[in-house]
Enzyme design. Structure first.
Site, short mmCIF file in Angstrom:
data_model
loop_
_atom_site.label_atom_id
_atom_site.label_comp_id
_atom_site.label_asym_id
_atom_site.label_seq_id
_atom_site.Cartn_x
_atom_site.Cartn_y
_atom_site.Cartn_z
N LEU A 1 -44.15 -6.27 -24.01
CA LEU A 1 -44.56 -5.16 -22.64
C LEU A 1 -42.92 -4.77 -22.89
CD1 LEU A 1 -45.66 -6.78 -19.73
CD2 LEU A 1 -47.28 -5.58 -20.72
N LYS A 2 -42.90 -2.86 -22.37
CA LYS A 2 -41.79 -2.34 -22.41
C LYS A 2 -41.93 -2.45 -20.44
CE LYS A 2 -38.68 0.77 -22.63
NZ LYS A 2 -37.68 0.75 -21.72
N HIS A 3 -40.68 -2.53 -20.01
CA HIS A 3 -40.70 -2.87 -18.89
C HIS A 3 -39.64 -1.68 -18.86
CE1 HIS A 3 -41.79 -6.81 -17.19
NE2 HIS A 3 -41.67 -6.63 -18.51
#
Length: 1195
Positions: free
Chosen positions: A238-240
């Site tokens: 995931l790309k926070h």
């Protein structure tokens, strides 16, 4: 002992011989207090008395250890609090110190130490009491505390201070080094000679930023192929949505993307410290100190995504403030080594640090399903739907420590997919068994004030917020604040070092291989004039080691533009030994003088110190792909995030500065660049137009702040989403707005540390060219401009165009020659566009760079004109859109001119230099990059033929003189910048080169004339292209971009001709079929004939994505029966196999719909079996069944 404590020890302790008597009088005491920082503090009577023993240290310095006298008790927590205050006070007051050399022993008494209005706790919990986590101090220092110093007798003294003559010398050296350091004398007097060496070590860094040469679609296919062959595994995380934060221990430093010692790093340290408290509870202080020690001894750096609501808006305001570890790096004394993900998770679980959600795809089926799932969700995916789909198709799913939905929300920025070792799955499985998720011992404990509470209570300025945050972190994790307060006392303590640090670093002998490679990198970037800065600062952590011949600095390599990464990548392909250009790049530099023997000894000792430390995670070569600088990586973002950040936030400046029309052109171009589906473009256009009216009406001409834009955008989006399910899917998620106005961090100067408020190229408004308007309407103007080099024949071309028939129709054509216009040329063009808005303007001036192109774009926005670039056709080189052949022709033409209005002709003494200057303005762009960017900005491109395709190679003398000139130009600009060639240290070299250039070019005049196309032919080609553009017949060149799939369902497409043939045969044999088909118009339905396998609305994203492994493969389909009523008709089918695997449909009744009546949806054909059982439908068996084949596709 921390740096501040060491400074404190050496500066405030007067030294005497062992036999020295103690202070006997109040006068002696007052002298000590007068010249020490203790005049700013008051100590509790319960603080222990300490004695400094006489232990001799290395290099003549004494190793200082505090010994506690018996009979006094003090908790470690309380002692840390004292250390922090002492360290901060010493740091803040270094500049004003003057040390009294009166030795002796002093006794003093004072009031309890206070933070604000609260006393510092000195006692630990009583026996039997429950231990509760209690930070050292919370709140902020509200003001200076007045402290009175009493004159007391020796009998009442509680603190004894002893010293020695040796310590006095050490103290004096420390003071002298500080004085010289802050006054700049040391660097000024540090001359580079044959005994000068430098040792450079990377202190913090993140992964290199690599731009893929191939298109996203090609990268996908390559990834699938590598996984399918067992050569790799695909890892997805995931790309926070936050900012880069790096931590290398207290002395190693805390760093943001391009800076340190500011509000970004203070927030990062606070949040990381709080993660330790949540994880370790009452053991947090102990573990924080251990962690600092571990990072510094092993020379490691951890990189994190810092997600917080106090540093400005991204896609959605997070519900909590947190970090997620994204990289762990062993810096050692060489090239950084990045941990693989299994190693990273092992490291983080040992230290109880937050990790990201990660998925692994190790088979062809799973990896193709992943890309299909993304394509199905790319335009409306949220955290819930994306995580659910990936969990279903991945081989392994490792949930993150922080659930994105709970801590950040539903709006998901994107995914990062990269190729890693094929052994990653095995290693990950072992890690998950050996290291289960750690417990959170701090759950339920009082953590003290939160980040948002601290920022809200300290709203006066950035420094106040930084101080409050660092004090609340506690001294166990942040024992000194040197990186933040190095310049607090004024200019004398400025962190900024003189620019000569860089030149002396490059001139010095490298002490080791690492330094050699770093020097190589920096030299190359300066020679190629990459858009980057090399900022040097004093290293306050090394102040005790500073001497006339031993200087320490920190360097920040700040890359200003993503183009630098692309250009550097090209250099690496030509020079494989180059180290990568990292993101977040910080280097410790030591300049010193020594003999070769001493240098070797120093380097050996330095390597041994790091090498002997056995880290907790062994690095092996088994996961090398995770650390491969050339590993394949692709970023996949979601439209629900992009509409907020790029279309709304980054479009604010266009909307408020240039108006709604320019804003519409901006967001349409962005969506076109992304490959957004036509349906979503229509929906978003409607929403964004409404947003533009709403926000302009509310704010007038005052622009909404980008850092808090969600305060207005989120309520608007929430109300818009409530109108319909379609709107809800478009927005993704809205509501539950977190108000940040009262607790946002104060960032001086509006700095955007992460750099995404105006992302390179993406946030630049683009002109409304054919992508927005299909033709150049008669009421619109046209600007023809020339991104070229002097000598490209633009003036001669403009004269021909001015006299050409049929170019402008009934519109006037005018030529504005740059050499004849005084003042700001492009402003004059803009004025003419406004004065005659329907005219065609020939902008006869070179337009060589992005700055000029941006002016032309803005001009188009303001006047509703369109712009067309005309460029000389050339093959170009890897780093320049113009070949050396083209440059030679341009120079040859210029040197034949006479009486040129711009004075650039045969009589110009520096004509060659001027053309090299223009040529270098394009450096860093390949021909493809150059053309793609112009088409991307302006929607069209006209090429003017220049050289014959069948020409012979450029003669060696011509090539050599041009390469010699380019080298001389690079040398000149490195030394003098843009100083003319007739000035500076290379005047003679330039004069000689200009002379040789003329001789060489005229000596090869026959060749240079022969390779050029006829000018009349070039003019006709340009005219033809411009006429097509003016009439709307022009088709822009295709720029390779990955088309978003926007997948709704998977199906097998069937050939229309074979279906039609089968129906005809059935009609011949069966009268019912013949009668049914007589009045039916099936052309439209048969063209779309397909067998639906799964639909994401009915069966889920994962079900659709599962067919990705068979994408584009031919699937045999058996047609077994025809069912029909007066409202619909369909073939019953049975699906065959691909690679011995049967293709199953998720529909209960697999079929091909071939016709529906007016008002009947195709999905109603699913009811035919039921209608047949009720006697309401007719069935005709096909015996034997007929087999047809068609490709499996996503729709």
């Amino acid at each position: 002992m921390s740096a501040s404590q060491r400074i404190f020890s050496s500066l405030i302790l007067p030294s005497r011989s062992p036999s020295s008597s103690v202070f006997k009088s109040p006068t002696s005491l007052s002298l000590l207090l007068r010249y020490s920082p203790f005049c700013y503090l008051s100590f509790s009577r319960s603080i222990s008395c300490f004695i400094m023993p006489q232990n001799q240290g290395k290099l003549g310095h004494r190793e200082q250890r505090w010994k506690e006298k018996p009979g006094n008790e003090m908790t470690p927590l309380a002692m840390e609090g004292v250390s922090a205050v002492v360290a901060e006070t010493v740091t803040n007051k270094l500049g004003g110190l003057s040390i009294s050399e009166n030795g002796g022993q002093t006794h003093l008494s004072s009031q309890p130490l206070q933070f604000g209005t609260g006393h510092l706790a000195m006692q630990g919990p009583a026996q039997g009491e429950k231990t509760i986590w209690k930070p050292n101090s919370y709140g902020t220092i509200s003001g200076a505390t007045a402290v009175g110093v009493e004159s007391v007798s020796a009998e009442k003294a509680e603190v004894a201070i002893q010293g020695s003559a040796t310590e006095t010398a050490g103290t004096k050296r420390s003071i002298d080094s500080l004085s010289k350091l802050f006054k700049g004398n040391l660097l000024e007097n540090f001359n580079v000679d044959n005994s000068t060496y430098t040792l450079a070590q990377i202190r913090a860094t993140f992964y290199p930023k690599f731009e893929n040469e191939k298109s996203d679609q090609e990268i996908r296919l390559l990834m699938i192929e590598m996984v399918s062959k067992g050569l790799a595994t695909l890892e997805v995380s995931l790309k926070h949505s936050g900012s880069l934060f790096m931590y290398a221990g207290n002395e190693g430093g805390a760093y943001a993307k391009n800076s340190f010692g500011n509000i970004y790093t203070a927030v990062g340290v606070f949040v990381l410290g709080r993660m330790f408290r949540e994880a370790w509870g009452t053991k947090a202080a102990e573990k924080q100190a251990e962690f600092n020690d571990f990072l510094e001894k092993s020379r490691m750096c951890i990189s994190m995504e810092l997600v917080t609501a106090v540093l400005g808006d991204h896609g959605q305001r997070p519900r909590d403030d947190y970090v997620v570890v994204t990289a762990v790096t062993e810096l050692g004394n060489g090239k950084p080594k990045f941990y693989s993900t299994p190693q990273l998770i092992t490291f983080c679980r040992k230290w109880r640090l937050p990790t990201n959600h990660v998925w692994l795809f190790s088979t062809r089926k799973s990896v193709t399903s992943f890309f299909a799932a993304y394509d199905a969700l790319c335009e409306e995916g949220t955290a819930t739907s994306v995580c659910k789909a990936l969990d279903e198709v991945a081989d392994i799913s490792i949930p993150g420590s922080k659930d994105h939905i709970n801590v950040q929300g539903e709006i998901l920025e994107g995914l990062v997919a990269r190729i890693v070792s094929p052994e990653s799955v095995k290693h990950m499985e072992e890690v998950l068994i050996d290291y289960p998720p750690p417990t959170a011992d701090g759950a339920g404990l009082d953590m003290g004030p939160s980040l948002r509470e601290i920022c809200a209570a300290n709203r006066s300025d950035e420094k106040q917020q930084i101080k409050a945050l660092l004090q609340n972190v506690g001294s166990s994790f942040c024992p000194d604040h040197l990186d933040w307060y190095g310049n607090e006392s004024g200019d004398a303590h400025s962190r900024n070092a003189d620019r000569s640090v860089l030149s002396k670093f490059l001139q010095s002998h490298p002490a080791d291989f690492s330094t050699t490679k770093l020097q190589e990198m920096i030299r190359l970037m300066r020679e190629k004039r990459f858009p980057a800065a090399f900022k040097c600062y004093h290293n306050f952590h090394k102040v005790d080691s500073v001497s006339n011949d031993n200087l320490f600095y920190k360097m920040v390599i700040h890359v200003h533009s993503d183009s630098a990464f692309r250009r550097y990548q090209k250099e690496m392909r030509h020079k494989p030994g180059l180290w990568p250009l990292y993101r977040g790049f910080f280097v410790d530099i030591n300049l010193f003088k020594a003999s070769k023997e001493k240098v070797a000894e120093k380097v050996k000792c330095n390597n041994t110190n790091v090498g002997n430390f056995n880290g907790s995670v062994a690095i092996s070569g088994e996961d090398d792909l995770a650390d491969d600088d050339r590993h394949l990586m692709i970023k996949l973002k979601f439209l629900t995030y992009k509409l907020r950040t790029f279309l709304i936030r980054n479009g604010l400046s266009v909307l408020f500065k240039d108006g709604p029309a320019a804003y519409k052109a901006y967001y349409l171009r962005q969506m076109k660049n992304w490959g957004t589906s036509a349906e979503k473009q229509r929906e978003l256009s409607k929403m964004l137009d409404e947003w533009a009216v709403y926000i302009r009406r509310k704010y007038g001409n005052k622009q909404l702040s980008s850092s808090t834009y969600l305060s207005e955008a989120e309520p608007f989006l929430e109300q818009y989403a409530k109108r319909s399910p379609q709107n809800q899917a478009l927005i993704g998620s809205a509501g539950n707005l977190i108000r940040t106005e009262e607790f946002s961090a104060i960032v001086d100067g509006g700095v955007d540390e992460e750099g995404d408020l105006a992302t390179e190229r993406e946030a630049v408004p683009t002109s409304p060219m054919p992508s927005v308007v299909d033709t150049i309407q008669k009421h619109q103007g046209l600007i023809v401009f020339f991104p070229g080099i002097p000598g490209c024949a633009k003036s001669a071309l403009c004269k021909e165009l001015l006299n050409a028939r049929g170019l402008g129709g009934d519109r006037p054509v005018q030529n504005l020659m740059g050499d004849l216009i005084k003042g700001k040329y492009w402003q004059k063009v803009a004025d003419e566009c406004r004065r005659t808005p329907y005219s065609i303007i020939l902008a006869d001036k070179n337009a060589p760079n992005e700055e000029v192109w941006r002016q032309i774009e803005n001009m188009c926005h303001g006047t509703r004109a369109s712009a067309v670039p005309v460029v000389p056709d050339s093959e170009g080189t890897d780093s320049n859109p113009f070949s050396l052949d083209a440059l030679a022709v341009f120079m040859f033409r210029v040197l034949q001119r006479v009486n040129h209005p711009g004075n650039l002709d045969k009589s110009s003494p520096n004509a060659g230099y001027v053309l090299l200057m223009f040529y270098q303005l394009y450096e860093g762009k390949s021909r493809k990059d150059f053309e793609d960017e112009l088409v991307d900005r302006f929607g069209s491109l006209v090429k003017m033929p220049l050289l014959k395709s069948d020409r012979s190679p450029l003669p060696d003398p011509v090539r050599s003189i041009l390469e010699e000139g380019i080298n001389l130009y690079n040398l000149h600009t490195r030394t003098h910048g843009r100083l003319e060639s007739t000035k500076g240290t290379y005047t003679k070299e330039w004069a000689e080169w200009e002379k040789q250039l003329r001789e060489t070019l005229f000596g090869n005049a026959e060749y240079l004339n022969s390779i050029q196309v006829q000018f009349d032919f070039a003019v006709q080609q340009v005219l033809e292209q411009l006429r097509k553009i003016a009439k709307g017949e022009y088709i822009a060149p295709t720029i390779e971009r990955r088309k978003l799939g926007t997948i709704a369902f998977a199906a097998v497409s069937l050939p229309e001709a074979e279906i039609r043939s089968l129906l005809d045969k059935l009609a011949e044999k069966n009268l019912k079929v013949k009668a049914f088909l007589e009045d039916k118009h099936m052309e439209g339905s048969l063209k779309k004939a397909h067998v639906t396998l799964a639909h994401k609305r009915s069966h889920g994203v994962a079900a659709v994505a599962g067919y990705g492994v068979f994408l584009h493969r031919k699937v045999p389909v058996e047609l077994t029966a025809l069912l029909f009523t007066d409202k619909m008709a369909a073939f019953e089918v049975q699906l065959g196999s691909v690679d011995d695997e049967t293709i199953d449909s998720k529909n209960q009744w697999p079929h091909v719909t071939i016709w529906t009546g007016e008002g009947v949806a195709p999905k109603e054909a699913n009811l035919l079996p039921q209608l047949l059982s009720e006697g309401k439908a007719t069935q005709v068996e096909i015996n034997p069944p007929v087999t047809v084949s068609g490709p499996l596709e996503f729709y």
